[in-house]
Design an enzyme around this catalytic site. Structure first.
Site, PDB file in Angstrom:
ATOM      1  N   CYS A 124       0.256   8.890  -5.733  1.00  0.00           N
ATOM      2  CA  CYS A 124      -0.977   8.091  -5.709  1.00  0.00           C
ATOM      3  C   CYS A 124      -2.158   8.902  -6.227  1.00  0.00           C
ATOM      4  O   CYS A 124      -2.966   8.408  -7.023  1.00  0.00           O
ATOM      5  CB  CYS A 124      -1.255   7.591  -4.299  1.00  0.00           C
TER       6      CYS A 124
ATOM      7  N   CYS B 221      -0.792   4.772   3.464  1.00  0.00           N
ATOM      8  CA  CYS B 221      -1.677   3.638   3.777  1.00  0.00           C
ATOM      9  C   CYS B 221      -0.932   2.318   3.943  1.00  0.00           C
ATOM     10  O   CYS B 221      -1.378   1.454   4.697  1.00  0.00           O
ATOM     11  CB  CYS B 221      -2.745   3.505   2.700  1.00  0.00           C
TER      12      CYS B 221
END
Length: 339
Positions: free
Chosen positions: A92, A186
């Site tokens: 990410c 997340c």
């Protein structure tokens, strides 16, 4: 200077924006929609807009779900299916936060992108944060070297406790100072198995074998296990603890053994990212985020972007798919994914 700040609705990105604004920079914020966890974005966007109003800055909402799926979520799901242990945060940071978001910042006329990471850039190197308990240099070790000139990390020389205390002093930011820490991944609510169950049947009972291939027990489905795990499977008549040594996804079996059997000194890497030019060097290596640094000798194959890491002492829990990060003191000099 015009700076775009990656804003998540958390205390770190909020204070990053406040610090840069008070330093006299022209600030714009950007919230990234990366996944579809129910109720997640609505609350975070409320917080980000609240900060934007308080600081008097423009806030963008950027939908990067397609890119996130391609570079982070889909590999996460696929690697577990292959019996590996992925590291989504490293991907990410490379492809989304310091990739797609950085491109968006430049398209909007920003000279720099700032994030709330606890890490420093010193002399062109990703360098450990001043607060060792919050250091995120490990997760930025796959970011290309040429990107580092375009990013800043205002919290790298600060302590988390001080940042929360500064937030408490501003009435409108009280909720940011007292909210709980966000999870590292997340899009995972509780466990990664919940994510995998949306795509596969993970409950596939199979054989537990020893390192010689002899069947010695049963397990619930290979995707439930990672290297080093010692519970959740049955070993017939066992009196000593057994640890997962290897996962054979194609056979739906896990290989188990003693803790000593977990020990490994040679680690092969792929997708190597270099911050130095040397083909061979001495360093300290981390095979997981929470693992200690171990002295190591490294040989790099630049053409194939692979590496051979010889550790000075045995490491436990070396897992395919995890990131191995190499340090020279506090600075990151290379990284690669364990083959």
């Amino acid at each position: 200077m015009k700076i775009m700040v990656a804003m998540s609705g958390g205390v770190d990105s909020t204070m990053t924006a406040k610090i840069l604004k008070e330093a006299g920079h022209e600030i714009e914020g950007c919230y990234m929609k990366l996944h579809q966890k129910p109720g997640y974005h609505e609350e975070n966007i409320r917080k980000v807009k609240k900060v934007g109003e308080y600081l008097g800055i423009k806030v963008h909402i950027l939908d990067l779900q397609d890119k996130f799926n391609e570079f982070v979520y889909d590999p996460f799901v696929r690697l577990y299916k292959e019996g590996k242990t992925p590291n989504p945060c490293a991907l990410c940071n490379r492809f989304i936060k310091l990739g797609a978001l950085l491109n968006f910042a430049k398209q909007n006329g920003c000279e720099k992108l700032a994030t709330g990471h606890y890490v420093q850039i010193i002399d062109g190197f990703v360098t450990m944060a001043k607060d060792p308990s919050k250091d995120q240099s490990y997760f930025l070790a796959q970011v290309p070297k040429e990107v580092l000139k375009d990013v800043i990390f205002p919290l790298g020389d600060k302590f988390k406790a001080d940042i929360k205390e500064l937030a408490r002093e501003v009435p409108v930011l009280n909720e940011f100072a007292t909210q709980p820490e966000s999870s590292e991944i997340c899009f995972v609510e509780d466990t990664y198995i919940e994510i995998l169950n949306k795509h596969y049947n993970t409950n596939l009972p199979g054989n537990v074998v020893d390192k010689h291939g002899k069947v010695i027990g049963r397990h619930q489905g290979y995707m439930h296990y990672t290297i080093g795990k010692r519970r959740g499977f049955e070993v017939f008549g066992a009196h000593e603890p057994h640890f997962v040594l290897k996962i054979n996804a194609d056979k739906n079996e896990i290989v188990v053994g003693s803790k000593d059997d977990l020990a490994q000194k040679i680690v092969e890497l792929e997708n190597v990212n270099l911050f130095i030019d040397e083909d061979e060097f001495e360093c300290e290596a981390k095979i997981r985020y929470r693992s200690p640094k171990l002295e190591a000798s490294v040989k790099i194959d630049k053409q194939n972007k692979t590496a051979m890491v010889a550790l000075s002492q045995n490491a436990l829990g070396v897992a395919q798919g995890q990131l191995c990060v190499m340090y020279d003191g506090e600075r990151v000099i290379a990284s690669g994914f364990i083959k």
